[in-house]
Design an enzyme around this catalytic site. Structure first.
Site, PDB file in Angstrom:
ATOM      1  N   ASP A   1     -24.539   7.358 -19.703  1.00  0.00           N
ATOM      2  CA  ASP A   1     -24.140   6.305 -18.767  1.00  0.00           C
ATOM      3  C   ASP A   1     -24.497   6.820 -17.385  1.00  0.00           C
ATOM      4  O   ASP A   1     -24.011   7.868 -16.967  1.00  0.00           O
ATOM      5  CB  ASP A   1     -22.629   6.059 -18.848  1.00  0.00           C
ATOM      6  CG  ASP A   1     -22.220   5.359 -20.145  1.00  0.00           C
ATOM      7  OD1 ASP A   1     -23.106   4.896 -20.875  1.00  0.00           O
ATOM      8  OD2 ASP A   1     -21.004   5.292 -20.413  1.00  0.00           O
TER       9      ASP A   1
ATOM     10  N   ASP B   1     -19.706  -5.320 -26.263  1.00  0.00           N
ATOM     11  CA  ASP B   1     -18.601  -4.489 -25.773  1.00  0.00           C
ATOM     12  C   ASP B   1     -17.251  -5.128 -26.049  1.00  0.00           C
ATOM     13  O   ASP B   1     -16.597  -5.631 -25.144  1.00  0.00           O
ATOM     14  CB  ASP B   1     -18.729  -4.290 -24.253  1.00  0.00           C
ATOM     15  CG  ASP B   1     -20.058  -3.662 -23.875  1.00  0.00           C
ATOM     16  OD1 ASP B   1     -20.079  -2.488 -23.505  1.00  0.00           O
ATOM     17  OD2 ASP B   1     -21.095  -4.369 -23.959  1.00  0.00           O
TER      18      ASP B   1
HETATM   19  O1  1PR Z   1     -24.269  -6.288 -18.866  1.00  0.00           O
HETATM   20  O2  1PR Z   1     -26.666  -6.112 -19.369  1.00  0.00           O
HETATM   21  O3  1PR Z   1     -25.775  -5.222 -17.238  1.00  0.00           O
HETATM   22  O4  1PR Z   1     -25.296  -4.124 -19.410  1.00  0.00           O
HETATM   23  C1  1PR Z   1     -24.280  -3.262 -19.018  1.00  0.00           C
HETATM   24  C2  1PR Z   1     -24.279  -2.146 -19.995  1.00  0.00           C
HETATM   25  O5  1PR Z   1     -23.486  -1.101 -19.446  1.00  0.00           O
HETATM   26  C3  1PR Z   1     -23.659  -2.523 -21.314  1.00  0.00           C
HETATM   27  O6  1PR Z   1     -24.449  -1.944 -22.349  1.00  0.00           O
HETATM   28  C4  1PR Z   1     -22.285  -1.895 -21.280  1.00  0.00           C
HETATM   29  O7  1PR Z   1     -21.960  -1.372 -22.554  1.00  0.00           O
HETATM   30  C5  1PR Z   1     -22.469  -0.750 -20.317  1.00  0.00           C
HETATM   31  N1  1PR Z   1     -21.283  -0.446 -19.489  1.00  0.00           N
HETATM   32  C6  1PR Z   1     -20.758  -1.240 -18.559  1.00  0.00           C
HETATM   33  N2  1PR Z   1     -19.715  -0.617 -17.962  1.00  0.00           N
HETATM   34  C7  1PR Z   1     -19.571   0.574 -18.540  1.00  0.00           C
HETATM   35  C8  1PR Z   1     -18.571   1.591 -18.209  1.00  0.00           C
HETATM   36  O8  1PR Z   1     -18.458   2.610 -18.868  1.00  0.00           O
HETATM   37  N3  1PR Z   1     -17.789   1.364 -17.168  1.00  0.00           N
HETATM   38  N4  1PR Z   1     -20.707   1.734 -20.276  1.00  0.00           N
HETATM   39  C9  1PR Z   1     -20.560   0.685 -19.503  1.00  0.00           C
HETATM   40  C10 1PR Z   1     -20.838   1.642 -21.561  1.00  0.00           C
HETATM   41  C11 1PR Z   1     -20.067   2.748 -23.369  1.00  0.00           C
HETATM   42  C12 1PR Z   1     -20.977   3.520 -24.207  1.00  0.00           C
HETATM   43  C13 1PR Z   1     -20.420   4.916 -24.306  1.00  0.00           C
HETATM   44  C14 1PR Z   1     -19.853   4.921 -25.683  1.00  0.00           C
HETATM   45  C15 1PR Z   1     -19.700   6.283 -26.261  1.00  0.00           C
HETATM   46  N5  1PR Z   1     -20.460   2.863 -22.042  1.00  0.00           N
HETATM   47  O9  1PR Z   1     -22.259   3.535 -23.785  1.00  0.00           O
HETATM   48  O10 1PR Z   1     -21.465   5.770 -24.037  1.00  0.00           O
HETATM   49  O11 1PR Z   1     -18.624   4.238 -25.656  1.00  0.00           O
HETATM   50  O12 1PR Z   1     -18.777   7.008 -25.541  1.00  0.00           O
HETATM   51  P1  1PR Z   1     -17.931   8.157 -26.228  1.00  0.00           P
HETATM   52  O13 1PR Z   1     -18.806   8.771 -27.265  1.00  0.00           O
HETATM   53  O14 1PR Z   1     -17.657   9.142 -25.133  1.00  0.00           O
HETATM   54  O15 1PR Z   1     -16.713   7.508 -26.759  1.00  0.00           O
HETATM   55  P2  1PR Z   1     -25.485  -5.517 -18.677  1.00  0.00           P
END
Ligand code: 1PR
Length: 514
Positions: free
Chosen positions: A228, A386
């Site tokens: 991320d 999500d």
């Molecule tokens: O809506 O097309 O702009 O895409 C936004 C993208 O960013 C989406 O794929 C959404 O999942 C991601 N996203 C948005 N906000 C966050 C955040 O963390 N605040 N991150 C975010 C997504 C979740 C996973 C994470 C897993 C594994 N992060 O990618 O890496 O949950 O984590 P873990 O193994 O530590 O539990 P758009």
């Protein structure tokens, strides 16, 4: 390098061949691009990466006169390496939106994988192949896995075949006749073993002349490292990691958690054996002119040294920059592909498209999801879902599909199910299934949710969120039909290296790429 180290590349401009260029350069060779048919005839070594759809590729080749030059070149047994569609185009015809006529050098037809028995199509991921005859370029392949991504394949013609692979049925993974080679997989995305295949083609003196004894495997379960990425308060791009998507430190300053530099970490995970790397851009870079997006630079640098598939997500939608210039989501995606991404992942914009589709029942063809998958193929489009858990008293209270938990007294509404089905119909090639409740908790994947979705669709599902121990990975593969497991925190915090996850899966009898 000298001029005879130059490799001629036939890139007809239909997609991302940046990673192939990077791999050739990484091996120390210069690249000469084909501009006109004569450049094919004067090549010392010709590499032909096929990208895009069969019919479109044939059209370009025929109109430019390249089809004829290619046939002459190959018929005179000059050194040739076709990759993916670059193999398929050698056959007589393809069923892809067809039948469509091919170059006709190899007798036989290219057909689609049969998904009627629940086989996930496209075939995406790592498979080991069975060697049929000596090719000179597959000497080091042994039991190593190579990376495939395709929906069409051929199972005809035993004269030319040098290796076969199993997916549903047995299909041709490579052909060889004299100096002419073609492979269905992507050597430029197949890590060290892929680089060695390319090297043996580019420099035949590096061939060991020992016949390899590869054995076809099951499709390996993939382990994906996710980064991320967002700008911190100083404006630098850092790899961060949230707890249930909250990425700020629980200190007085509430800084964005900084876990390292994206390019370095990606390189590290590649060396550690990650089967794929995902970057999720979680800053809103909406004010940047497209060309200056820092994420593009991250991709360019990463793809110079990382030879497994790269996915990038976040912000793939239409936008207008600070100078008032409008970009379509297709242009945004194209820029990511040109910079080295193999797949893009769409979140919010796919939700809007699915809602619209579920409401009207009409596919407009205009959503970013539909447009990008039409141009780049559905294997290049991941949809990121999500979901967040919501408890309800009675499943009839909501229109969503629900899962019963706690002896059936509470249900959980899952718009995720409807969303997954809808985006599959709209052209998604894969689903990245997150779970906000589990994110960063290290308590394991949400097995119920992942089972529900991976049983509902025929495209591959990547399980994400919650990995905290090696058992969580075997759990998700034993209890659901997920094709891949993605994790972030467990790797960033250096609790468990990727190699330990793989070794554990292997001990559990699960096919993985080692
Ligand atoms: O809506 O097309 O702009 O895409 C936004 C993208 O960013 C989406 O794929 C959404 O999942 C991601 N996203 C948005 N906000 C966050 C955040 O963390 N605040 N991150 C975010 C997504 C979740 C996973 C994470 C897993 C594994 N992060 O990618 O890496 O949950 O984590 P873990 O193994 O530590 O539990 P758009």
């Amino acid at each position: 390098s000298s001029s005879d180290s130059a490799v001629t590349l036939l890139d007809y401009g239909a997609g991302n061949v940046r990673s192939l260029r990077n791999a050739i350069r990484y091996l120390g060779f210069d690249i000469k691009d084909v501009q006109k048919p004569e450049d094919i005839l004067s090549a010392n070594r010709l590499v032909f990466p096929g990208v895009g759809a069969f019919a479109a590729a044939m059209e370009v080749l025929e109109q430019s006169g390249m089809a004829e030059a290619l046939c002459t070149y190959i018929e005179s047994d000059r050194p040739f390496l076709g990759i993916c569609l670059g193999l398929q185009l050698l056959f007589e015809s393809s069923e892809e939106n067809g039948p469509v006529k091919g170059l006709g050098l190899i007798p036989g037809v290219v057909g689609r994988f049969d998904s009627s028995n629940g086989l996930a199509v496209p075939h995406i991921g790592w498979n080991a192949v069975q060697i049929i005859k000596d090719s000179g370029i597959l000497d080091d392949i042994g039991r190593h896995h190579v990376y495939f991504v395709h929906s069409y394949r051929s199972d005809a013609n035993w004269d030319w075949v040098s290796s076969v692979c199993n997916y549903g049925d047995s299909f041709i993974s490579s052909i060889t006749r004299g100096n002419v080679h073609a492979v269905q997989f992507h050597p430029e995305k197949s890590g060290d073993v892929g680089l060695s295949i390319l090297r043996k083609f580019l420099d035949p003196s590096s061939s060991s002349k020992k016949l390899a004894h590869g054995k076809a495997s099951q499709l390996a379960k993939r382990v994906i490292a996710c980064l991320d990425v967002r700008a911190n308060d100083k404006g630098d791009l850092v790899v961060t990691k949230g707890d249930q998507y909250d990425v700020r430190e629980h200190s007085d300053e509430h800084q964005v958690r900084n876990l390292g530099k994206p390019v370095e970490l990606a390189g590290q995970y590649y060396k550690d054996g990650a089967d794929e790397i995902s970057f999720l851009n979680i800053t809103g870079f909406r004010d940047f002119p497209l060309g200056d997006l820092p994420m593009l630079q991250v991709l360019r640098y990463t793809s110079e040294n990382v030879f497994v598939p790269l996915t990038v997500g976040g912000g793939i939608r239409d936008f207008t920059d600070e100078n008032g210039r409008y970009y379509s989501s297709l242009e945004v995606a194209s820029e990511y592909f040109r910079s080295g991404a193999d797949k893009i992942s769409i979140g919010s914009d796919a939700v809007f498209a699915a809602e619209e589709y579920l409401k009207t029942g009409v596919k407009t063809g205009k959503s970013s999801l539909e447009q990008i998958s039409r141009v780049y193929g559905n294997q290049a489009v991941v949809v990121s879902i999500d979901p967040r858990r919501v408890y309800i008293r009675n499943p009839n209270d909501v229109k969503f599909k629900t899962i019963k938990i706690n002896g059936g007294r509470e249900g959980r509404p899952i718009g995720a199910y409807e969303l997954a089905k809808a985006v599959e119909e709209l052209g998604a090639g894969e689903i990245l299934l997150n779970c906000i409740d589990c994110d960063g908790q290290g308590q394991g994947f949400d097995i119920d949710l992942i089972k529900l979705i991976s049983d509902a669709v025929t495209i591959p599902v990547i399980a994400s969120s919650g990995a905290g121990a090696v058992q969580h990975f075997s759990d998700v593969f034993q209890k659901t039909s997920a094709s891949a497991a993605l994790a972030a925190g467990i790797f960033h915090r250096k609790e468990v290296p990727i190699s330990s996850v793989k070794e554990h899966l292997l001990r559990e009898g699960i096919e993985v790429r080692m």
